[in-house]
Scaffold this active site. Structure first.
Site, PDB file in Angstrom:
ATOM      1  N   ASN A 155       0.845  -1.205   0.000  1.00 29.23           N
ATOM      2  CA  ASN A 155       0.000   0.000   0.000  1.00 29.23           C
ATOM      3  C   ASN A 155       0.875   1.248   0.000  1.00 29.23           C
ATOM      4  OD1 ASN A 155       0.532   0.844   2.864  1.00 29.23           O
ATOM      5  ND2 ASN A 155      -0.314  -1.195   3.224  1.00 29.23           N
ATOM      6  N   ASP A 198      -4.300  -6.370   5.340  1.00 24.78           N
ATOM      7  CA  ASP A 198      -5.347  -7.170   5.979  1.00 24.78           C
ATOM      8  C   ASP A 198      -5.433  -8.562   5.365  1.00 24.78           C
ATOM      9  OD1 ASP A 198      -6.119  -5.177   7.749  1.00 24.78           O
ATOM     10  OD2 ASP A 198      -7.438  -4.240   6.277  1.00 24.78           O
ATOM     11  N   LYS A 250       8.327 -17.353 -10.445  1.00 22.93           N
ATOM     12  CA  LYS A 250       7.651 -16.185 -11.024  1.00 22.93           C
ATOM     13  C   LYS A 250       6.468 -16.638 -11.883  1.00 22.93           C
ATOM     14  CE  LYS A 250       8.435 -12.208 -13.926  1.00 22.93           C
ATOM     15  NZ  LYS A 250       8.979 -11.927 -15.223  1.00 22.93           N
ATOM     16  N   PHE A 280      -4.041   3.503  15.124  1.00 29.86           N
ATOM     17  CA  PHE A 280      -4.384   4.483  14.094  1.00 29.86           C
ATOM     18  C   PHE A 280      -5.593   3.959  13.327  1.00 29.86           C
ATOM     19  CE2 PHE A 280      -1.320   7.984  13.316  1.00 29.86           C
ATOM     20  CZ  PHE A 280      -0.593   7.829  14.489  1.00 29.86           C
ATOM     21  N   LYS A 322     -12.997   1.144  16.189  1.00 30.15           N
ATOM     22  CA  LYS A 322     -11.702   0.444  16.282  1.00 30.15           C
ATOM     23  C   LYS A 322     -11.128   0.533  17.703  1.00 30.15           C
ATOM     24  CE  LYS A 322     -10.764   0.759  11.384  1.00 30.15           C
ATOM     25  NZ  LYS A 322     -10.076   1.405  10.259  1.00 30.15           N
ATOM     26  N   LYS A 346     -10.436  -3.048  19.422  1.00 31.78           N
ATOM     27  CA  LYS A 346      -9.038  -3.473  19.592  1.00 31.78           C
ATOM     28  C   LYS A 346      -8.484  -3.112  20.974  1.00 31.78           C
ATOM     29  CE  LYS A 346      -8.350  -2.981  14.613  1.00 31.78           C
ATOM     30  NZ  LYS A 346      -7.376  -2.930  13.524  1.00 31.78           N
TER      31      LYS A 346
HETATM   32  N1  CTP Z   1      -3.541  -3.039  12.241  1.00 32.07           N
HETATM   33  C1  CTP Z   1      -2.717  -4.056  12.660  1.00 32.07           C
HETATM   34  N2  CTP Z   1      -2.701  -5.247  11.999  1.00 32.07           N
HETATM   35  C2  CTP Z   1      -3.497  -5.452  10.943  1.00 32.07           C
HETATM   36  C3  CTP Z   1      -4.337  -4.410  10.481  1.00 32.07           C
HETATM   37  C4  CTP Z   1      -4.338  -3.213  11.162  1.00 32.07           C
HETATM   38  O1  CTP Z   1      -1.979  -3.880  13.638  1.00 32.07           O
HETATM   39  N3  CTP Z   1      -3.449  -6.610  10.325  1.00 32.07           N
HETATM   40  C5  CTP Z   1      -3.559  -1.787  13.002  1.00 32.07           C
HETATM   41  C6  CTP Z   1      -2.978  -0.584  12.281  1.00 32.07           C
HETATM   42  O2  CTP Z   1      -1.590  -0.469  12.549  1.00 32.07           O
HETATM   43  C7  CTP Z   1      -3.765   0.554  12.864  1.00 32.07           C
HETATM   44  C8  CTP Z   1      -5.119  -0.047  13.175  1.00 32.07           C
HETATM   45  O3  CTP Z   1      -4.903  -1.468  13.228  1.00 32.07           O
HETATM   46  O4  CTP Z   1      -3.217   0.985  14.094  1.00 32.07           O
HETATM   47  C9  CTP Z   1      -6.201   0.227  12.195  1.00 32.07           C
HETATM   48  O5  CTP Z   1      -5.806  -0.077  10.901  1.00 32.07           O
HETATM   49  P1  CTP Z   1      -6.762   0.241   9.665  1.00 32.07           P
HETATM   50  O6  CTP Z   1      -6.115  -0.242   8.403  1.00 32.07           O
HETATM   51  O7  CTP Z   1      -7.241   1.651   9.744  1.00 32.07           O
HETATM   52  O8  CTP Z   1      -8.035  -0.618  10.009  1.00 32.07           O
HETATM   53  P2  CTP Z   1      -8.417  -2.133   9.920  1.00 32.07           P
HETATM   54  O9  CTP Z   1      -8.560  -2.609  11.317  1.00 32.07           O
HETATM   55  O10 CTP Z   1      -7.501  -2.873   9.026  1.00 32.07           O
HETATM   56  O11 CTP Z   1      -9.880  -2.005   9.311  1.00 32.07           O
HETATM   57  P3  CTP Z   1     -10.353  -1.550   7.847  1.00 32.07           P
HETATM   58  O12 CTP Z   1      -9.211  -1.826   6.904  1.00 32.07           O
HETATM   59  O13 CTP Z   1     -11.551  -2.382   7.617  1.00 32.07           O
HETATM   60  O14 CTP Z   1     -10.682  -0.077   7.964  1.00 32.07           O
END
Ligand code: CTP
Length: 415
Positions: free
Chosen positions: A220, A289, A299, A333, A347, A351
């Site tokens: 990303n 995620d 490859k 975050f 969140k 969490k």
């Molecule tokens: N985070 C994490 N591990 C993951 C996904 C997210 O530790 N596998 C943490 C990020 O570092 C951040 C928080 O969770 O502090 C929220 O991440 P974000 O991408 O905003 O949200 P998600 O929980 O992944 O939800 P969504 O993508 O559905 O918004």
């Protein structure tokens, strides 16, 4: 209360307002600060060094290479700008001319003041003064923005009658106002200097990369800048900092232990291996995620048909830390494209966080890939608090400022 004994460098640029720096020098000395005046060559055309020397009871520096008659002159004077930079607590520049702002912004080092400025690592306060058109010029405004993004502080300029006959923005702030800004900044840096000593802060930053095959990844746009800024500021405030970083193009912040990882799985393992030692966890990373369920060993070859890659969820590291929270302060975050406050709150609960820093991503100029950010601080007990758009380093400091109040409310809840 002024901080007795603080050491200030008073940089004086060449403008008609230079005469006001004499009054500023007097006020600073009166507050118990030791003042080292440094004048540019053109400043000496407006004010004599003798005036500032008399008021500060100190020699005034005007030359990068002081005139001496012994053979060591060049060496000893050539390093004086480093000594002055290291020995002082704060640099205030009044008046900061358009030329000085430009030289500072571009890192030029043509005289004592600009050279010493490059070696100076403490807080810098700029009190600009110039003609209104010069102040409004796009070049000056861009230079100013650059400096503010680097965390420089600004006092003034005021609007009013200018020496050139124009009326408008560009008048040097009043000496008393500048002296008060010096005192406030000294307080801030003194107060914050070691307030995180004794804490071990575990931080995740940057993106992760999930392998599709040996050469391709899913990733990303996270630059890692927000997480690195928090790590840098936390270390500067005395914390031991362990930074688990995904692949980014950033230099390791000073005094920070950096553990480099690529995938979400590696990031989780590095976090879990260090969680025991941590009193605070801050999840800034944009962790993937999902990851490819069966990364290919070789490859993947191009074919005419469509390609589907099956994805499986990764572990949510922040949620996992939240489950094993103990006495830790846990900060997450939330990167959102809409419903910032509601998603942040969701969140926070989900969490088990003490604080969620929610920011809009995908907008121009803030969030991912940007030097600036604009966030909402979401806690359990209080209304969401907005931190207006600012440099990521500035936002980092504001987030770290929340730790002491978070501890107090956690203690109150557990009492
Ligand atoms: N985070 C994490 N591990 C993951 C996904 C997210 O530790 N596998 C943490 C990020 O570092 C951040 C928080 O969770 O502090 C929220 O991440 P974000 O991408 O905003 O949200 P998600 O929980 O992944 O939800 P969504 O993508 O559905 O918004």
């Amino acid at each position: 209360m002024p901080r007795e004994g603080a050491r200030i460098i008073l940089g004086v640029g060449g403008g008609i307002a230079a005469y006001k720096s004499a009054e500023l020098a007097r006020l600073l000395v009166q507050r118990g600060y030791s003042v080292q005046a440094v004048m540019t060559h053109s400043a000496t055309q407006f004010l004599t060094p003798l005036t500032l020397a008399s008021l500060t009871h100190n020699k005034v520096i005007t030359n990068l290479f002081a005139e001496r008659d012994d053979s060591t002159a060049t060496l000893s004077s050539a390093i004086e700008h480093i000594d002055v930079a290291l020995e002082n607590d704060l640099l205030v520049v009044a008046p900061a001319t358009a030329d000085l702002l430009a030289q500072f912004a571009h890192g030029l080092a043509g005289d004592f003041l600009t050279t010493m400025h490059l070696a100076f690592t403490g807080p810098v306060l700029l009190a600009p003064a110039m003609n209104t058109n010069m102040w409004n010029h796009a070049a000056t405004q861009v230079n100013l923005k650059t400096l503010q993004q680097r965390g420089y502080h600004l006092v003034g300029p005021d609007a009013g009658d200018l020496a050139c006959g124009m009326v408008g923005a560009g008048r040097l702030a009043e000496p008393l106002e500048i002296a008060d800004a010096v005192t406030a900044l000294l307080h801030q840096s003194l107060h914050q200097s070691r307030d995180l000593a004794g804490e071990t802060i575990l931080i995740t930053a940057g993106p992760t990369q999930e392998a599709i095959d040996p050469v391709r990844v899913i990733t990303n746009r996270s630059s890692g800048r927000m997480g690195y800024a928090i790590a840098e500021k936390a270390a500067a405030r005395g914390a031991r900092v362990i930074l688990v970083s995904g692949p980014v193009a950033l230099a390791p912040p000073m005094g920070v232990e950096v553990l480099r990882v690529e995938s979400a799985e590696q990031m989780k393992n590095a976090v879990m291996a260090n969680l025991e030692a941590a009193s605070i966890f801050i999840g800034v990373a944009a962790v993937a995620d999902y990851r490819p369920r069966h990364p290919a060993d070789q490859k993947l070859k191009k074919t005419a048909s469509r390609l589907s890659i099956e994805l499986e969820p990764t572990t949510d590291i922040l949620a996992e830390v939240g489950r094993q929270k103990g006495d830790r302060i846990v900060i997450g975050f939330a990167a959102e494209t809409q419903n910032l406050a509601a998603e942040g709150k969701r969140k926070l609960e989900l969490k088990h966080c003490d604080l969620v820093v929610a920011n809009l991503v995908g907008l121009d100029g803030t969030g991912f890939e940007s030097d600036e950010n604009e966030v909402l601080l979401i806690t359990r007990d209080a209304e969401p608090k907005a931190i207006p758009r600012a440099a990521k380093r500035e936002i980092a400091s504001r987030i770290l400022d929340q730790i002491a109040p978070l501890r107090l409310s956690a203690r109150a809840r557990n009492a």
